[in-house]
Design a protein around this motif. Sequence first.
Motif, PDB file in Angstrom:
ATOM      1  N   MET A 180       0.840  -1.184   0.000  1.00 45.34           N
ATOM      2  CA  MET A 180       0.000   0.000   0.000  1.00 45.34           C
ATOM      3  C   MET A 180       0.877   1.236   0.000  1.00 45.34           C
ATOM      4  SD  MET A 180      -2.919   0.886   2.727  1.00 45.34           S
ATOM      5  CE  MET A 180      -3.563   2.504   2.842  1.00 45.34           C
ATOM      6  N   SER A 181       0.550   2.190  -0.806  1.00 39.65           N
ATOM      7  CA  SER A 181       1.331   3.415  -0.907  1.00 39.65           C
ATOM      8  C   SER A 181       0.957   4.363   0.217  1.00 39.65           C
ATOM      9  CB  SER A 181       1.072   4.104  -2.239  1.00 39.65           C
ATOM     10  OG  SER A 181       1.536   3.286  -3.274  1.00 39.65           O
ATOM     11  N   GLU A 182       1.944   5.165   0.615  1.00 43.15           N
ATOM     12  CA  GLU A 182       1.728   6.144   1.674  1.00 43.15           C
ATOM     13  C   GLU A 182       1.903   7.533   1.093  1.00 43.15           C
ATOM     14  OE1 GLU A 182       4.444   5.305   4.855  1.00 43.15           O
ATOM     15  OE2 GLU A 182       4.252   3.167   4.506  1.00 43.15           O
ATOM     16  N   PRO A 183       0.949   8.449   1.320  1.00 44.42           N
ATOM     17  CA  PRO A 183       1.118   9.811   0.807  1.00 44.42           C
ATOM     18  C   PRO A 183       2.166  10.547   1.614  1.00 44.42           C
ATOM     19  CG  PRO A 183      -0.929   9.643   2.056  1.00 44.42           C
ATOM     20  CD  PRO A 183      -0.324   8.262   1.998  1.00 44.42           C
ATOM     21  N   LEU A 184       3.006  11.302   0.918  1.00 43.87           N
ATOM     22  CA  LEU A 184       4.016  12.102   1.600  1.00 43.87           C
ATOM     23  C   LEU A 184       3.441  13.418   2.081  1.00 43.87           C
ATOM     24  CD1 LEU A 184       7.168  11.656  -0.598  1.00 43.87           C
ATOM     25  CD2 LEU A 184       6.596  10.539   1.526  1.00 43.87           C
ATOM     26  N   ASP A 185       2.522  13.975   1.320  1.00 49.07           N
ATOM     27  CA  ASP A 185       1.999  15.284   1.685  1.00 49.07           C
ATOM     28  C   ASP A 185       0.693  15.532   0.978  1.00 49.07           C
ATOM     29  OD1 ASP A 185       1.726  17.891   2.572  1.00 49.07           O
ATOM     30  OD2 ASP A 185       3.083  18.708   1.057  1.00 49.07           O
ATOM     31  N   SER A 186      -0.236  16.048   1.697  1.00 50.31           N
ATOM     32  CA  SER A 186      -1.488  16.491   1.094  1.00 50.31           C
ATOM     33  C   SER A 186      -2.165  17.405   2.080  1.00 50.31           C
ATOM     34  CB  SER A 186      -2.380  15.301   0.778  1.00 50.31           C
ATOM     35  OG  SER A 186      -3.646  15.766   0.376  1.00 50.31           O
ATOM     36  N   HIS A 187      -2.475  18.612   1.647  1.00 47.54           N
ATOM     37  CA  HIS A 187      -3.118  19.567   2.542  1.00 47.54           C
ATOM     38  C   HIS A 187      -4.519  19.099   2.903  1.00 47.54           C
ATOM     39  CE1 HIS A 187       0.225  22.268   2.252  1.00 47.54           C
ATOM     40  NE2 HIS A 187       0.209  22.122   0.938  1.00 47.54           N
ATOM     41  N   ASP A 188      -5.167  18.286   2.056  1.00 49.06           N
ATOM     42  CA  ASP A 188      -6.507  17.794   2.317  1.00 49.06           C
ATOM     43  C   ASP A 188      -6.480  16.480   3.080  1.00 49.06           C
ATOM     44  OD1 ASP A 188      -7.312  19.945   0.807  1.00 49.06           O
ATOM     45  OD2 ASP A 188      -7.476  18.776  -1.041  1.00 49.06           O
ATOM     46  N   ASP A 189      -5.322  15.898   3.268  1.00 47.53           N
ATOM     47  CA  ASP A 189      -5.209  14.565   3.840  1.00 47.53           C
ATOM     48  C   ASP A 189      -4.474  14.622   5.175  1.00 47.53           C
ATOM     49  OD1 ASP A 189      -5.203  11.824   4.190  1.00 47.53           O
ATOM     50  OD2 ASP A 189      -3.530  11.487   2.821  1.00 47.53           O
ATOM     51  N   PRO A 237      -4.672  12.627   7.809  1.00 46.33           N
ATOM     52  CA  PRO A 237      -4.074  11.349   8.214  1.00 46.33           C
ATOM     53  C   PRO A 237      -2.775  11.052   7.450  1.00 46.33           C
ATOM     54  CG  PRO A 237      -6.429  11.084   7.849  1.00 46.33           C
ATOM     55  CD  PRO A 237      -6.062  12.458   7.378  1.00 46.33           C
ATOM     56  N   GLY A 238      -2.729  11.419   6.156  1.00 48.72           N
ATOM     57  CA  GLY A 238      -1.513  11.212   5.369  1.00 48.72           C
ATOM     58  C   GLY A 238      -0.362  12.057   5.885  1.00 48.72           C
TER      59      GLY A 238
END
Length: 187
Positions: A1-10, A12-13
Amino acid sequence: MSEPLDSHDDAPGRARFVQVFVAQRARMERLVSRRVGCRATAADLVQELFLRFWRRPQVEVEALDTYLLRCAGNIAIDHLRSQGARERVNDSLLAPHQDSHASEPEAALEAGSDLRRIEAALRELPERTRQIFLLNRIHGRTYADIARAMGLSQSAVEKHMMRALEACKASIAAEPAVPRKPGNAPR
């Protein structure tokens, strides 16, 4: 499973990124410190790495911890390269002014020759590889941006870049062709 590095809307990520980064921070600092030879510089570079990731758009990676360690090693190499470049500039500024004039024409000819060989090597590359190289090196686009724009994986973009950089390096390493004067054909 991929992990998000950055997201202003995310949120938990982002929280996951911070969790993994904090867990890997000591390892990253040790790795960077071994390469640059200074703990304080290593801490600064790892902090800079955090800020780079925090500010960039969301990027999906398989193993975030491994990716961060690889990026830490790369930032150490980048630091050493820029430090070496600064030292060369400082050395050239401190060198006697007369000596630098004697080699300027030869250096200019050599640089021009290198540039022509690199341009020729780039023209020989497949169109997609050349386009990826130009987007990154000339237009400043990140591998992730290029991958999204071209519908490729980031790994594919990295492989195209390696191919292009190897071609450039090989073109400079090759002996320049010695221009022949008309009428002086080899026997």
